[in-house]
Design a protein around this motif. Structure first.
Motif, PDB file in Angstrom:
ATOM      1  N   THR A 174      44.370 -52.418 -49.957  1.00  0.00           N
ATOM      2  CA  THR A 174      45.384 -53.577 -48.652  1.00  0.00           C
ATOM      3  C   THR A 174      46.138 -52.761 -47.705  1.00  0.00           C
ATOM      4  O   THR A 174      46.034 -52.876 -46.477  1.00  0.00           O
ATOM      5  CB  THR A 174      46.584 -54.248 -49.548  1.00  0.00           C
ATOM      6  OG1 THR A 174      45.451 -54.936 -50.147  1.00  0.00           O
ATOM      7  CG2 THR A 174      46.477 -54.937 -48.671  1.00  0.00           C
ATOM      8  N   LEU A 175      46.304 -51.315 -47.947  1.00  0.00           N
ATOM      9  CA  LEU A 175      46.829 -50.637 -47.240  1.00  0.00           C
ATOM     10  C   LEU A 175      46.102 -50.370 -45.541  1.00  0.00           C
ATOM     11  O   LEU A 175      46.595 -50.251 -45.025  1.00  0.00           O
ATOM     12  CB  LEU A 175      47.978 -48.984 -47.498  1.00  0.00           C
ATOM     13  CG  LEU A 175      49.050 -48.413 -46.502  1.00  0.00           C
ATOM     14  CD1 LEU A 175      49.445 -48.850 -45.547  1.00  0.00           C
ATOM     15  CD2 LEU A 175      49.153 -47.277 -47.776  1.00  0.00           C
ATOM     16  N   ILE A 176      45.175 -49.243 -46.366  1.00  0.00           N
ATOM     17  CA  ILE A 176      44.538 -49.028 -45.070  1.00  0.00           C
ATOM     18  C   ILE A 176      43.377 -50.511 -44.727  1.00  0.00           C
ATOM     19  O   ILE A 176      43.219 -50.129 -43.394  1.00  0.00           O
ATOM     20  CB  ILE A 176      42.748 -48.099 -45.604  1.00  0.00           C
ATOM     21  CG1 ILE A 176      42.250 -48.391 -46.814  1.00  0.00           C
ATOM     22  CG2 ILE A 176      43.944 -46.799 -46.128  1.00  0.00           C
ATOM     23  CD1 ILE A 176      41.375 -47.334 -46.955  1.00  0.00           C
ATOM     24  N   ARG A 177      43.439 -51.471 -45.265  1.00  0.00           N
ATOM     25  CA  ARG A 177      43.403 -52.614 -44.195  1.00  0.00           C
ATOM     26  C   ARG A 177      44.017 -53.085 -43.594  1.00  0.00           C
ATOM     27  O   ARG A 177      43.384 -53.896 -42.452  1.00  0.00           O
ATOM     28  CB  ARG A 177      42.575 -53.592 -45.130  1.00  0.00           C
ATOM     29  CG  ARG A 177      41.198 -53.466 -45.996  1.00  0.00           C
ATOM     30  CD  ARG A 177      40.703 -53.559 -47.777  1.00  0.00           C
ATOM     31  NE  ARG A 177      40.812 -55.535 -47.431  1.00  0.00           N
ATOM     32  CZ  ARG A 177      39.979 -55.879 -46.537  1.00  0.00           C
ATOM     33  NH1 ARG A 177      38.487 -55.477 -46.761  1.00  0.00           N
ATOM     34  NH2 ARG A 177      39.436 -57.372 -46.043  1.00  0.00           N
ATOM     35  N   CYS A 178      44.993 -53.231 -43.939  1.00  0.00           N
ATOM     36  CA  CYS A 178      46.285 -53.277 -42.508  1.00  0.00           C
ATOM     37  C   CYS A 178      45.313 -52.387 -40.885  1.00  0.00           C
ATOM     38  O   CYS A 178      46.220 -53.155 -39.915  1.00  0.00           O
ATOM     39  CB  CYS A 178      47.579 -53.162 -43.341  1.00  0.00           C
ATOM     40  SG  CYS A 178      48.485 -54.859 -44.512  1.00  0.00           S
ATOM     41  N   ILE A 179      45.636 -51.208 -41.432  1.00  0.00           N
ATOM     42  CA  ILE A 179      45.967 -50.434 -40.810  1.00  0.00           C
ATOM     43  C   ILE A 179      44.652 -50.544 -39.322  1.00  0.00           C
ATOM     44  O   ILE A 179      45.055 -50.619 -37.692  1.00  0.00           O
ATOM     45  CB  ILE A 179      45.633 -48.785 -40.661  1.00  0.00           C
ATOM     46  CG1 ILE A 179      46.775 -48.435 -41.663  1.00  0.00           C
ATOM     47  CG2 ILE A 179      44.660 -48.268 -39.276  1.00  0.00           C
ATOM     48  CD1 ILE A 179      46.815 -46.945 -42.620  1.00  0.00           C
TER      49      ILE A 179
END
Lengths: 364, 256
Positions: free
Chosen positions: B58-63
């Motif tokens: 989820t974190l890298i998909r937020c980027i």
């Protein structure tokens, strides 16, 4: 000892004789147990009862191009009804001596369809050709220029009418349906609601009532003196009706697309239009070829419903022929001819869709 | 932490490429990411690990805004991610992403998969885009498959094509979301090798993976996430030999 552990070289054997060839096929498909054998024999008996008489009625005892009186004295089919009435069946009330015009228009239309079948030609220019064809066909049919007398649309009938209503109906309904499907999946509530209401309302009524409304009720709402052509109204009703069904089929295809495809397109920076046009629709529309074909086929056959608003499509012109006392009683032959005509068209569409599916298959 | 700072100071004038400030994200009521702070400099290689459901994907998909965050700030290469679609599209052209399930476009050939982004987003002329695509296909050792469709390739080959597809956009940063998790064991190495080669060329990378060998040999920094928080981050050496946190120790004992 060591010899015993060596595996002998692999042998490739032929399957048993009873499993292959004609005998094998007969055995496994027709006579593999007692009740299948019994069914096979019963079916063969039934075919023996039906096929030879039908064959001799159709081909041996039949006449092909004789006056109606000759048909009274034979046992076979009176195919003469077709060639003797062919110009009325095909072109209906289009004036004699002018029937080369709808004939040429149909040749152009069929030619364009064949031309469009090749995927290499699916470019913007193809849309232009269709528009040009529409204009040329309209001019040919209506006349009024180049010394061609005007033929009112009320006289357009028979096969050209059937072909025009169905082909232009399909060609216009498909993109419209795709837009409706995209609209129904839109995140914008107004667009979504409009599309849902449209689709559900159209799907909620039979085509026959739409045609009826377009011809009887719709003119009541128009200001006095303004009329919209009957053929055009029928054409519109067919487009609006077919589009709603196409929309739902296409929506199914869109829903079958994995989320990963949207994400991959997003992550490349493609915008919504590019994502839909380049990534999603090509795949989604490929998935829905078989159900779309079903809708297009029924749209083609449903054009015969335009009799309700007194348009004479090819089915109606045949019926009119049959009401001629000379030819009454040969409805079987006439309807078989029509059935073959419809079948050839539908089968061509169907085979084309199968070819398209095969061509678009890209593994897995 | 000290060591990381020393390490970054040693580089000349580091450029901040990703900046995440006290970012929170919820799925409906569920608080998936809580108070995330992250700074990534150009050229840094970061491996993110953690148990499943810890929020690392989820974190890298937020980027690149495949997921929306609800509070805090994400700035990528000077552009802040907001609802502004222009900003989002700009960031996405600068951030490449490689997915667990490759997500190649099955109706397009390999070369068309690669040229699509450059042609339509970067407006590169077709011929130039194709030359570039062939160059990147050679970099991932798969140039001979250019005319095939994705369905005709093995998983490892598909993932290498996906990496080449991202590279064609000439991104500033590459995000890898468990790039080897869907692969058969014998294909993992060919994909990791390609990733290592890109890392050696100086590509900035954020990699979510369970391949601890890759983390040890390539990463500048290893981040451990649990329950939506960054629990610990350190150089790989310190991270694996001297984990600080109980949860990190437990996780490492389970996977190593």
């Amino acid at each position: 000892m060591s010899d015993a552990t060596i595996t002998p070289p692999r042998e490739f054997l032929k399957p048993p004789v009873t499993e292959v060839g004609v005998l094998g096929w007969l055995h496994s498909n027709l006579f593999n147990n007692w009740y299948n054998s019994l069914l096979t024999i019963l079916v063969l008996l039934a075919l023996w009862q039906v096929v030879p008489p039908f064959f001799s009625w159709t081909f041996i005892d039949s006449v092909w191009n004789t006056p109606a009186e000759v048909c009274r004295d034979i046992d076979g089919a009176c195919w003469s009804i077709i060639p003797k009435n062919i110009s009325f069946i095909l072109f209906g009330f289009f004036p004699d001596g002018q029937q080369w015009r709808p004939g040429l228009a149909m040749v152009l239309l069929v030619g364009l369809v064949v031309f469009s079948a090749d995927r290499k030609r699916w470019k913007k220019s193809l849309g232009v050709y269709w528009l040009i064809n529409l204009v040329v066909m309209g001019t040919l049919m209506y006349g009024g220029v180049f010394g061609m007398p005007v033929v009112e649309t009320s006289q357009w009938s028979g096969l050209p009418l059937t072909f025009m209503l169905s082909l232009f109906g399909m060609v216009a309904a498909y993109p419209f349906g795709v837009f409706l499907a995209l609209g129904r999946r839109s995140k914008m509530p107004a667009i979504k609601t409009l599309c849902v209401i449209y689709i559900e309302m159209i799907r909620g009524v039979p085509l026959i009532s739409l045609l009826f409304m377009s011809s009887v009720m719709f003119p009541l709402f128009l200001p006095e003196g303004v009329t919209i052509n009957t053929v055009l109204r029928a054409q519109l009703a067919i487009i609006l009706f077919t589009a709603a069904y196409i929309a739902e089929v296409v929506r199914g295809g869109l829903q079958a697309m994995p989320r990963g495809q949207f994400e991959a397109a997003d992550s490349l920076g493609l915008n919504y239009n590019q994502t839909m046009r380049l990534i999603i629709l090509p795949q989604a529309l490929k998935i829905v070829i078989p159900p779309s074909l079903g809708i297009l086929l029924s749209a083609f056959k449903d054009t015969s419903l335009v009799v309700i608003i007194s348009l004479y499509d090819v089915l109606k012109t045949t019926k009119v022929t049959l009401s001629n006392p000379k030819w009454t009683g040969y409805s079987t032959e006439a309807y078989i001819f029509l059935a073959v005509l419809y079948f050839v068209c539908c089968y061509a569409m169907s085979s084309y869709s199968r070819r398209l599916e095969k061509e678009l298959h890209t593994g897995r | 932490m000290n060591e990381t700072q020393n390490l970054t100071e040693a580089k000349a004038a580091p450029k901040l490429i990703i900046e995440v400030n006290s970012m929170h994200k919820w799925y409906a009521d569920f608080h998936v990411l809580s108070d995330i702070n992250l700074k990534v400099e150009l050229g840094e290689r970061i491996v993110i690990c953690g148990p499943s459901g810890s929020g690392k994907s989820t974190l890298i998909r937020c980027i690149n805004r495949l997921e929306e965050h609800q509070r805090g700030q994400i700035i990528v290469n000077g552009t802040e991610l907001t609802n502004d679609i222009k900003n989002i599209e700009k960031v996405r052209t600068e951030v490449g992403m490689v997915f667990q399930h490759f997500n190649l476009f099955p109706h397009l050939t390999i070369i068309e998969n690669l040229t699509l982004g450059p042609i339509w987003v970067r407006k590169t002329p077709k011929k130039e885009a194709e030359e570039m695509a062939m160059m990147y296909l050679e970099k991932v050792h798969i140039a001979e498959q250019a005319k095939k469709f994705p369905g005709q390739l093995s998983g490892g080959q598909q993932q290498r094509v996906a990496i080449a597809r991202s590279l064609c956009m000439k991104p500033e940063v590459m995000l890898f979301d468990e790039p080897t998790s869907a692969l058969d064991p014998e294909m993992i190495k060919e994909v990791l090798d390609v990733m290592i080669e890109r890392a050696e060329e100086g590509m900035t990378m954020l990699v979510v993976t369970h391949e601890m060998g890759f983390a040890k040999s390539v990463a500048d920094r290893v981040m451990f996430m649990d329950e939506g928080q960054i629990v610990e981050q350190n150089s790989p050496h310190e991270f694996f030999d001297n984990p600080q946190h109980e949860r990190t120790k437990l996780f490492l004992s389970q996977i190593l």
